[in-house]
Design a protein around this motif. Sequence first.
Motif, short mmCIF file in Angstrom:
data_model
loop_
_atom_site.label_atom_id
_atom_site.label_comp_id
_atom_site.label_asym_id
_atom_site.label_seq_id
_atom_site.Cartn_x
_atom_site.Cartn_y
_atom_site.Cartn_z
N ASP A 180 0.79 -1.22 -0.01
CA ASP A 180 -0.03 -0.08 -0.05
C ASP A 180 0.96 1.21 0.14
O ASP A 180 0.57 2.17 -0.64
CB ASP A 180 -0.99 -0.05 1.27
N LEU A 181 1.78 1.26 0.78
CA LEU A 181 2.99 2.32 0.81
C LEU A 181 3.33 2.77 -0.68
O LEU A 181 3.46 3.95 -1.16
CB LEU A 181 4.07 2.25 1.78
N ILE A 182 3.93 1.67 -1.36
CA ILE A 182 4.21 1.78 -2.73
C ILE A 182 3.35 2.10 -3.71
O ILE A 182 3.45 3.12 -4.43
CB ILE A 182 4.95 0.52 -3.26
N ASP A 183 1.97 1.62 -3.52
CA ASP A 183 0.97 2.01 -4.43
C ASP A 183 0.30 3.45 -4.30
O ASP A 183 -0.23 3.69 -5.32
CB ASP A 183 -0.25 0.80 -4.34
N SER A 184 0.39 3.92 -3.20
CA SER A 184 -0.03 5.08 -2.78
C SER A 184 0.62 6.39 -3.85
O SER A 184 -0.01 7.43 -3.89
CB SER A 184 0.05 5.55 -1.54
N GLY A 185 1.84 6.07 -4.13
CA GLY A 185 2.42 7.02 -4.74
C GLY A 185 2.99 8.34 -3.86
O GLY A 185 3.37 9.33 -4.42
N SER A 186 2.63 8.23 -2.65
CA SER A 186 2.91 9.34 -1.74
C SER A 186 4.16 9.09 -0.81
O SER A 186 4.39 10.20 0.10
CB SER A 186 1.44 9.42 -0.82
N ARG A 192 13.27 1.84 -6.18
CA ARG A 192 13.25 0.57 -6.68
C ARG A 192 14.54 -0.07 -7.21
O ARG A 192 15.24 0.69 -8.25
CB ARG A 192 12.09 0.63 -7.93
N LEU A 193 14.94 -1.25 -6.80
CA LEU A 193 15.98 -1.72 -7.26
C LEU A 193 15.74 -3.18 -8.11
O LEU A 193 15.34 -3.71 -7.78
CB LEU A 193 16.99 -2.49 -6.03
N ALA A 194 16.13 -2.94 -9.37
CA ALA A 194 15.63 -3.73 -10.54
C ALA A 194 16.92 -4.46 -11.01
O ALA A 194 16.65 -5.83 -11.55
CB ALA A 194 15.01 -3.26 -11.57
N ARG A 195 17.84 -3.90 -10.98
CA ARG A 195 19.12 -4.58 -11.95
C ARG A 195 19.74 -5.90 -10.85
O ARG A 195 20.00 -5.61 -9.91
CB ARG A 195 20.21 -3.54 -12.13
#
Length: 721
Positions: free
Chosen positions: A465-471, A476-479
Amino acid sequence: MPESKDPYGARIEGELVGFTFRSDDGGFAVARIRDEQGIEQVIVGPIAHLSVGSHLSVEGRISEHPRFGPRLKVRGYLVEDPKTLEGLHRYLASAEVKGLGPELAQRVVEAFGLETLSVLDRAPERLREVPGIGPKRVERIVEHWGRDRALREISVMLRGHGLGAAITRRVVDRYGDKALSVVTNDPYRLAGEIAGVAFRTADAIARSMGIEQDDPRRARAAVRWLLREASGQGHCYLPQPELERRALEHHVLRDNLCDAIASLGVEGRVVKEGVDDAGDPRIWDSEMLLLEQRVARRLAARGGERAVSLPQVHMAAERQGIQLAPEQARAVALALGARLVVITGGPGTGKTTLVKVLLDAAQKRGERWVLAAPTGRAAKRLAEACGVESRTLHRLLGYNPGKGGFTRNTDNPIEADAVLVDEVSMVDLPLMDRLLDALPAQTTLVLVGDADQLPSVGPGRVLGDLIDSGSVPVARLARVFRQQEDSGIVRNAHRILDGTLPISSENEDGSDFYVLGREHPDAVRDTLVEVVTRRLPARGFDPFRDVQVLTPMHRGPLGSRALNAALQQALNPDGPELVRGDRKIRVGDRVLQNRNDYDNDVFNGDVGTVVGVDTGALDVDFGGRNVSLVGDQVDALSLAYAISIHKSQGSEYKAVVVLLHTSHFVMLRRNLVYTATTRARNFCCLLGSRRAIDMAVKRVGGGERYTGLSERLQSAVFALK
């Protein structure tokens, strides 16, 4: 022991003369009973709450203990008042009756004889006729006697409905001498107020007492219990149609349900607040709503950032001998400059490396950072990886088991410049609330976790929920870094995230990831035993220390219980053992702690080895520390050759064998198999039905949670701008 052709039909009647051992909660005891021939015999079972001197009629199964001889394992019992003067004296002189010792008990029995208990029930003021007993002592005696009477009477009633001693004790602890009245007049209160009592059980008690199916209390109890049950499944609320559907399964009609929601709303126990995407009203337990509102408000208040230069970050990395990728450097700068930041990424993306640099930079600035994780095993992993102390969140927050609460709060906050929490996907809404309550406004909070793993066991979906909020600031680590690119475990974990089937993979050291297809449950189990007992030891893995079997479920032919029995038989088939119900725990067994035990400094998820067995007790080695466990402490253990995937969260094992089968259908999801795979450090094997593996990898969704934190956080942040 009396002979009986039926091993479950043995019966003893006599006086309870003493205990060899008993737990505090009535969960287990070893006791002596003197039968009508004057012979003392041993009985064991859930009888620790009974009183010495009581007259018992017990039935159960005779067993032969290899060290202590024959005993009766109690299946049921009937408690009666002491029938002899000796029994009366023994009962009154025991610690069960407050205010009387052996001498005064003797005087009371001499004064009233076999009428003693009648005097206690009907004319307790007459105790003052006995020399040495004053008004205060009479008050103490009567208080205890009333409580004991209530426990006896209600125990008979509740056990008739299949409820055990521990729940009976909870009922009496909550309602005291009014327990019998509460259960008799409004048994539905049990479902809403007593842990472990389901609505169906309370309903059965109510119906046996003649309470009608359309009684308003029934629908009210159903609403409260269903919301509590939903919380246990991870939800924070239920849409009204979903609540109606669940209620109908319990034969609660919609009109009755709506009336119950309205009346509970007037009382402030249930709140109808907000609508979901389909426009349906959300029904909340009022405490859960307040909890989510408070967490959103506190998180929103942690906004604000200050600039941190990347050269500062790279200097810290150089001191650690680390070269950061650009996204890692930005994540470190973000964490050093914000009061709240989330760092998320999958396996091999360098989260631990980033944390090391972050701690170095913080130390150079003279800041004190505190590290924590939700479980003991996760905290230990974090400490080993970073070379600094790490604690469980409960330890950090000063959990006091005696008072059932946390000592760290707004008035007694955590003393640190920053708190970094790892494995945040495991943190539920109530625990996040307690952490925020203890965190000063100026303290930085860094939350590290993998958002693709399973969510917390408790209510909420905090990290997601924290991530989805955009607030909230999110790094983000993707590599996947070069040193991890050769790992079949890491490659297959990312294949799973992409919805691609994992494959057996080879590298210069041989395969570290296997996929073994077996269709029939018996073939899966037999292959598992072969892998654990032969194939993995041939590769240098110790089956007791290095190998962990993971499965989606507890029950069923390929659930943890059945698998533990098979693996125990293969790895540790005999030796000194403790038998609790249908469970056998032997010296040498690997065991899992299933709840926090602060008295012994053992935590939910800790794994140990049994090194000693005694009557009702086990000695367990938890990572080089020997702990003696008795009574209900033993009940908190289970065999750990195989554990659920949910239980493995926050842990890492040298070798992991994951079972996936179509019999696990309801649990098969991508995040489940991803979480299981990423528990492996050196070797992973997926074993089971290829159809089930395919289903698990390709199925997303279905495990959604009803939470409102994301949109609530958006609104709270907007209101502060």
